[in-house]
Design a protein around this motif. Structure first.
Motif, PDB file in Angstrom:
ATOM      1  N   SER A 176      80.691-103.353  50.691  1.00 41.54           N
ATOM      2  CA  SER A 176      81.302-104.815  50.497  1.00 41.54           C
ATOM      3  C   SER A 176      82.654-104.660  51.729  1.00 41.54           C
ATOM      4  O   SER A 176      82.843-105.417  52.337  1.00 41.54           O
ATOM      5  CB  SER A 176      81.910-105.306  49.234  1.00 41.54           C
ATOM      6  OG  SER A 176      82.710-104.409  48.456  1.00 41.54           O
ATOM      7  N   ASN A 210      74.142-118.953  52.976  1.00 42.29           N
ATOM      8  CA  ASN A 210      74.041-118.366  51.699  1.00 42.29           C
ATOM      9  C   ASN A 210      72.679-118.914  50.726  1.00 42.29           C
ATOM     10  O   ASN A 210      72.246-118.129  49.746  1.00 42.29           O
ATOM     11  CB  ASN A 210      75.270-118.824  50.537  1.00 42.29           C
ATOM     12  CG  ASN A 210      76.468-118.139  51.256  1.00 42.29           C
ATOM     13  OD1 ASN A 210      76.621-117.115  51.936  1.00 42.29           O
ATOM     14  ND2 ASN A 210      77.720-118.891  50.885  1.00 42.29           N
ATOM     15  N   LEU A 268      70.153-116.416  51.862  1.00 47.90           N
ATOM     16  CA  LEU A 268      69.861-115.023  51.209  1.00 47.90           C
ATOM     17  C   LEU A 268      69.541-115.287  49.771  1.00 47.90           C
ATOM     18  O   LEU A 268      68.799-114.295  49.305  1.00 47.90           O
ATOM     19  CB  LEU A 268      71.569-114.782  51.226  1.00 47.90           C
ATOM     20  CG  LEU A 268      72.139-114.342  52.198  1.00 47.90           C
ATOM     21  CD1 LEU A 268      73.692-113.929  52.133  1.00 47.90           C
ATOM     22  CD2 LEU A 268      71.490-113.142  52.933  1.00 47.90           C
ATOM     23  N   THR A 319      78.309-111.606  57.898  1.00 50.38           N
ATOM     24  CA  THR A 319      79.097-110.893  57.184  1.00 50.38           C
ATOM     25  C   THR A 319      79.568-111.306  55.898  1.00 50.38           C
ATOM     26  O   THR A 319      79.786-110.749  54.761  1.00 50.38           O
ATOM     27  CB  THR A 319      80.082-110.329  58.259  1.00 50.38           C
ATOM     28  OG1 THR A 319      80.711-111.331  58.546  1.00 50.38           O
ATOM     29  CG2 THR A 319      79.578-109.517  58.921  1.00 50.38           C
ATOM     30  N   THR A 345      76.716-112.165  52.932  1.00 48.44           N
ATOM     31  CA  THR A 345      76.348-110.842  52.421  1.00 48.44           C
ATOM     32  C   THR A 345      77.313-110.507  51.542  1.00 48.44           C
ATOM     33  O   THR A 345      77.118-109.762  50.392  1.00 48.44           O
ATOM     34  CB  THR A 345      75.685-109.922  53.465  1.00 48.44           C
ATOM     35  OG1 THR A 345      74.847-110.556  54.351  1.00 48.44           O
ATOM     36  CG2 THR A 345      75.100-108.886  52.924  1.00 48.44           C
TER      37      THR A 345
END
Length: 293
Positions: A74, A108, A111, A155, A158
């Protein structure tokens, strides 16, 4: 609930004004700005933990292999996100950067579909298709992918997914991330100073003050966001999040007069329509679920 709205709105407004702050640091290379953001953030956070006497957990967290792996990843993602954003602002690409945060909510969702096996409703798929059409339009017309926007969305999206599944809170997680980055940041800053390349040393107190300010400017909106998120519905947070890219888009177009021609307008319009459709569908679905059967 009103205090939650004010806190969340405060966080989004601070984030929305970041371009003004980074523009003021144009004399400092983006990589050095990034290093200072890492270093001063951890110092500011550590000061908060000392005042709150809430620092004993940190040592055990840094000794846990799972925590180290999770937050090392992260930390790399948020560092990449910060660097691309700082570079984009200093290169007069604020409009392109704002597009990344318009796209981010829909990224998002993707994902969630591919990594968390979540299912989408037909209207949600339509919203994503509209956004994809906008990106495709911008790619074809410009002759290249809108890489700034896609990099920021990828980026940050995730990063958010990793943080969502991590066991530490917002403040604690940021502390671990910046603590992991701190040795590298300080070592590189020392090297810049030793080789005469440090803007912090060479540019005077005006720039030094701005660079030190990177610590509280990074931490304070995050704390406001975390506090606000606990007090208001997630659906309302989803609407408020558009404050940041909207203000940044307006700064880019109306304050700094960045190019925004008809081609960009068409691409952005597809994405805005997709976001509006997705937000409206989510709100309606949320309200229907609250109604008694």
């Amino acid at each position: 609930m009103q205090s939650g709205i004010l806190r969340a709105l405060g966080a989004y407004l601070i984030w929305s004004l970041f371009p003004i702050y980074f523009k003021a640091l144009q004399a400092i290379p983006p990589q050095e700005v990034l290093l200072h953001r890492m270093a001063w953030s951890v110092l500011f956070l550590f000061a908060i933990l000392l005042v709150r006497r809430n620092w004993k957990w940190l040592w055990s967290a840094l000794q846990d292999p799972t925590t180290l792996k999770t937050f090392s990843l992260s930390a790399l993602l948020i560092s990449a996100n910060w660097y691309v954003y700082i570079w984009a602002v200093q290169e007069n690409r604020v409009v392109d950067a704002s597009l990344g945060y318009f796209i981010n909510p829909l990224f998002n969702v993707l994902l969630g579909v591919f990594l968390l096996r979540e299912r989408l409703r037909p209207v949600q798929w339509t919203a994503i298709a509209l956004a994809a059409a906008g990106v495709l339009w911008l790619t074809v017309k410009a002759g290249q992918l809108p890489w700034i926007a896609l990099s920021l969305a990828a980026t940050f999206g995730t990063y958010g997914l990793i943080r969502k599944t991590a066991h530490l809170g917002a403040q604690e997680g940021l502390m671990v991330e910046t603590a992991l980055l701190f040795p590298f940041a300080t070592a590189l800053l020392a090297w810049l100073a030793a080789t005469g390349q440090s803007g912090f040393v060479n540019e005077g107190w005006h720039y030094r003050s701005l660079l030190i300010l990177a610590g509280p400017l990074t931490v304070i909106p995050l704390l406001l966001y975390a506090s606000g998120a606990r007090r208001i519905p997630y659906s309302l947070m989803g609407i408020l999040q558009y404050v940041t890219p909207t203000v940044q888009f307006m700064l880019g177009v109306f304050l700094w007069h960045e190019p925004f021609n008809q081609t960009k307008l068409v691409g952005f319009s597809f994405i805005w329509l997709g976001l509006a459709l997705y937000t409206a569908e989510s709100l309606i679905t949320s309200q229907l679920r609250k109604k008694p059967c």
